[in-house]
Design an enzyme around this catalytic site. Structure first.
Site, short mmCIF file in Angstrom:
data_model
loop_
_atom_site.label_atom_id
_atom_site.label_comp_id
_atom_site.label_asym_id
_atom_site.label_seq_id
_atom_site.Cartn_x
_atom_site.Cartn_y
_atom_site.Cartn_z
N PHE A 164 1.02 -0.97 0.02
CA PHE A 164 0.28 0.08 0.37
C PHE A 164 0.93 1.52 -0.45
CE2 PHE A 164 -1.98 -3.55 2.07
CZ PHE A 164 -3.24 -3.54 2.44
N ASP A 165 0.60 2.37 -0.77
CA ASP A 165 0.79 3.36 -0.59
C ASP A 165 0.36 4.39 0.71
OD1 ASP A 165 1.84 6.15 -1.15
OD2 ASP A 165 0.27 7.00 -2.32
N GLY A 166 0.80 5.15 1.06
CA GLY A 166 0.10 5.74 2.48
C GLY A 166 -0.84 6.98 1.86
N LYS A 175 5.27 12.67 0.35
CA LYS A 175 4.15 11.80 0.28
C LYS A 175 5.26 10.34 -0.16
CE LYS A 175 0.03 10.23 -2.23
NZ LYS A 175 0.82 8.22 -2.08
#
Length: 384
Positions: A229-231, A384
């Protein structure tokens, strides 16, 4: 590099041994060479063409879990299988010719698509769960959700039997939106090749993503499900991303320091990580923490010291564990994902999805948050 969902895929050079003649729509491969040994022993008759039926066997325990108890993964036929040629027939010649084509080719199995390795990994996890908890309904339940007319269902069922997939629940909407059905199935994740459908599902609070796969696909584990997952704007809200987009990197770092002890709000995929964690804990309870067949990853462009602590504190407060966390401080994600070899990686920015695809990783775009309004430019982004 610009990607169209699923259409970037080419026929794989080598298919799994279970599907040596599977078709992507371009070949004449079919089940016509299959022989029913029992019916044709001693017979001079030529065997009738037809799919090879494989008996589905579950050693005791739950066969069909109730939707409200299961972890429901809804996949579209366009991401589970290669259907590029059929899609072109539909787009260029219309619905009637498309339906005729599907009926004429219903004994030709589709080749595996980008979601196929994920589905096989989900089934492998289910096998482990059934061994440890034979009466539990907390299993992955895969639902095939498609815009297709019911007439196409015969080819889809034949293909599923051919590849020996354990998919018994179908939803063929005949062109209607599947969103209402997704809610009725208590869907935990919806994977599609259609961004508009994915956005519709996200707007209804359903975790969803558009799937992609590169022309070259790296081999993934057959014994351990790996989900990355990305955050921000994936597990978390896009709150911090908005600060970065509006005010730049320095203001972003300042905002994160000031709010270090303030939890981030949830993002669209938080619920899916929660259910994965719940299943992981069932394995931990039986002494399988170190060899758990589910492994999760956080792969974020956040910097560890400058902005990572807030993300980790948020996950801890939610009671969620991530097995591995990679804070890349703006470095490309593709090389890391090539090493991880996830069955699926979720990111809200197409720039990162393209980077993953270039390395052969299976990636999915979550069209959510402020990043959809500001396409990423090739400059350093450590926010990000």
């Amino acid at each position: 590099m610009s990607l169209d969902p699923v259409q970037v895929m080419k026929r794989q050079d080598s298919l799994p041994k279970t599907c040596p003649s599977a078709s992507n729509g371009d070949s004449k491969a079919s089940w016509d060479d299959s022989k029913d040994i029992h019916e044709n022993v001693g017979s001079t008759k030529k065997p009738k063409p037809g799919p090879v039926r494989r008996a589905r066997k579950v050693e005791g325990g739950i066969f069909f879990p109730k939707p409200e108890n299961a972890v429901t993964i809804a996949v579209s036929s366009r991401v589970l299988f290669h259907t590029e040629k059929e899609q072109k027939v539909f787009e260029q010649q219309g619905i009637e010719e498309y339906l005729r084509y599907q009926v004429e080719h219903e004994n030709e199995p589709f080749a595996p698509g980008p979601a196929f390795p994920l589905v096989k990994a989900l089934e492998a996890v289910n096998n482990h769960l059934r061994e440890l908890y034979p009466e539990s309904e907390e299993l992955f339940d895969i639902v095939l959700v498609t815009y297709n007319h019911a007439n196409v269902g015969i080819r889809l069922i034949n293909t599923i039997n051919y590849h020996n997939l354990f998919i018994e629940r179908f939803c063929m909407t005949g062109g209607s939106s599947p969103t209402g059905y997704l809610k009725a199935w208590h869907t935990n994740l919806y994977l599609s090749a259609d961004t508009a459908k994915v956005q519709e599902a996200l707007s209804e609070g359903i975790a969803a993503a558009t799937m992609f796969m590169s022309e070259k696909q790296i081999e993934v584990s057959k014994t351990q499900l790996k989900v990355a997952f990305d955050g921000d704007a994936v597990l978390f809200s896009d709150e911090s991303e908005r600060i970065f987009k509006a005010h730049g990197l320095d203001k972003f770092f300042e905002h994160e320091r000031e709010n270090e002890n303030t939890l981030l709000d949830h993002g669209p995929l938080k619920g899916f990580l929660e259910v994965l964690g719940k299943l992981q804990k069932k394995f931990y309870a039986k002494g399988h923490r170190l060899d758990c067949p589910i492994r999760t990853y956080l792969v974020t462009a956040r910097s560890a010291a400058s902005s990572g602590i807030r993300a980790l504190k948020t996950l801890r407060a939610w009671g969620l564990e991530i097995d591995e966390a990679l804070f890349l401080a703006g470095a490309p994600k593709g090389p890391m994902l090539e090493k991880i070899r996830p069955h699926i990686y979720f990111d809200d920015q197409m720039f990162h999805v393209e980077g993953a695809v270039e390395m052969g990783a299976i990636a999915a775009h979550v069209p959510y948050g402020i990043a959809q309004k500001y396409p990423h430019k090739k400059s350093t982004n450590t926010g990000k």
